[in-house]
Scaffold this motif. Structure first.
Motif, PDB file in Angstrom:
ATOM      1  N   GLN A   6       0.827  -1.202   0.000  1.00  0.00           N
ATOM      2  CA  GLN A   6       0.000   0.000   0.000  1.00  0.00           C
ATOM      3  C   GLN A   6       0.866   1.259   0.000  1.00  0.00           C
ATOM      4  O   GLN A   6       0.566   2.230  -0.690  1.00  0.00           O
ATOM      5  CB  GLN A   6      -0.929   0.008   1.211  1.00  0.00           C
ATOM      6  CG  GLN A   6      -2.063  -0.989   1.115  1.00  0.00           C
ATOM      7  CD  GLN A   6      -2.836  -1.101   2.410  1.00  0.00           C
ATOM      8  OE1 GLN A   6      -2.260  -1.106   3.499  1.00  0.00           O
ATOM      9  NE2 GLN A   6      -4.159  -1.200   2.294  1.00  0.00           N
ATOM     10  N   LYS A   7       1.944   1.233   0.773  1.00  0.00           N
ATOM     11  CA  LYS A   7       2.859   2.379   0.826  1.00  0.00           C
ATOM     12  C   LYS A   7       3.490   2.630  -0.544  1.00  0.00           C
ATOM     13  O   LYS A   7       3.590   3.768  -0.994  1.00  0.00           O
ATOM     14  CB  LYS A   7       3.947   2.153   1.870  1.00  0.00           C
ATOM     15  CG  LYS A   7       3.448   2.226   3.296  1.00  0.00           C
ATOM     16  CD  LYS A   7       4.570   1.935   4.275  1.00  0.00           C
ATOM     17  CE  LYS A   7       4.072   1.860   5.695  1.00  0.00           C
ATOM     18  NZ  LYS A   7       5.136   1.504   6.640  1.00  0.00           N
ATOM     19  N   MET A  10       0.875   4.055  -2.885  1.00  0.00           N
ATOM     20  CA  MET A  10       0.613   5.455  -2.568  1.00  0.00           C
ATOM     21  C   MET A  10       1.724   6.354  -3.114  1.00  0.00           C
ATOM     22  O   MET A  10       1.452   7.401  -3.725  1.00  0.00           O
ATOM     23  CB  MET A  10       0.501   5.620  -1.045  1.00  0.00           C
ATOM     24  CG  MET A  10      -0.653   6.475  -0.629  1.00  0.00           C
ATOM     25  SD  MET A  10      -1.113   6.281   1.096  1.00  0.00           S
ATOM     26  CE  MET A  10       0.248   7.036   1.931  1.00  0.00           C
ATOM     27  N   TRP A  13       1.392   6.606  -6.884  1.00  0.00           N
ATOM     28  CA  TRP A  13       0.291   7.489  -7.272  1.00  0.00           C
ATOM     29  C   TRP A  13       0.689   8.944  -7.075  1.00  0.00           C
ATOM     30  O   TRP A  13       0.451   9.780  -7.941  1.00  0.00           O
ATOM     31  CB  TRP A  13      -0.963   7.164  -6.464  1.00  0.00           C
ATOM     32  CG  TRP A  13      -2.140   7.981  -6.896  1.00  0.00           C
ATOM     33  CD1 TRP A  13      -3.039   7.665  -7.868  1.00  0.00           C
ATOM     34  CD2 TRP A  13      -2.524   9.278  -6.408  1.00  0.00           C
ATOM     35  NE1 TRP A  13      -3.965   8.672  -8.010  1.00  0.00           N
ATOM     36  CE2 TRP A  13      -3.674   9.680  -7.125  1.00  0.00           C
ATOM     37  CE3 TRP A  13      -2.016  10.130  -5.436  1.00  0.00           C
ATOM     38  CZ2 TRP A  13      -4.306  10.892  -6.894  1.00  0.00           C
ATOM     39  CZ3 TRP A  13      -2.653  11.343  -5.216  1.00  0.00           C
ATOM     40  CH2 TRP A  13      -3.782  11.709  -5.940  1.00  0.00           C
ATOM     41  N   GLU A  14       1.285   9.257  -5.919  1.00  0.00           N
ATOM     42  CA  GLU A  14       1.690  10.635  -5.636  1.00  0.00           C
ATOM     43  C   GLU A  14       2.730  11.132  -6.634  1.00  0.00           C
ATOM     44  O   GLU A  14       2.703  12.285  -7.044  1.00  0.00           O
ATOM     45  CB  GLU A  14       2.190  10.756  -4.203  1.00  0.00           C
ATOM     46  CG  GLU A  14       1.061  10.666  -3.184  1.00  0.00           C
ATOM     47  CD  GLU A  14       1.537  10.699  -1.743  1.00  0.00           C
ATOM     48  OE1 GLU A  14       2.753  10.751  -1.494  1.00  0.00           O
ATOM     49  OE2 GLU A  14       0.667  10.672  -0.853  1.00  0.00           O
TER      50      GLU A  14
END
Length: 59
Positions: A6-7, A10, A13-14
């Motif tokens: 998940q990290k 994220m 995506w960022e």
């Protein structure tokens, strides 16, 4: 708690959506300021800034 996958997702995506993330952050800060911090004078100034920006965008 976030998993490592998940990290990574994220971060990916960022990295891909920097402008979108920046806009989301500014929107969030603006809402908090208006709802929790601003006094009447601040709100009057914000309203004037909004009027000016709307005029800029409509021309």
């Amino acid at each position: 708690m976030l998993t490592e996958a998940q990290k990574r997702a994220m971060k990916k995506w960022e990295a891909k959506n920097k402008d979108k993330r920046k806009k989301i952050t500014y929107e969030s800060h603006t809402r908090v300021f208006i709802k929790e911090i601003a006094n009447l004078d601040d709100l009057i100034k914000i309203e004037e800034l909004i009027r000016q920006r709307r005029n800029e965008l409509s021309n």
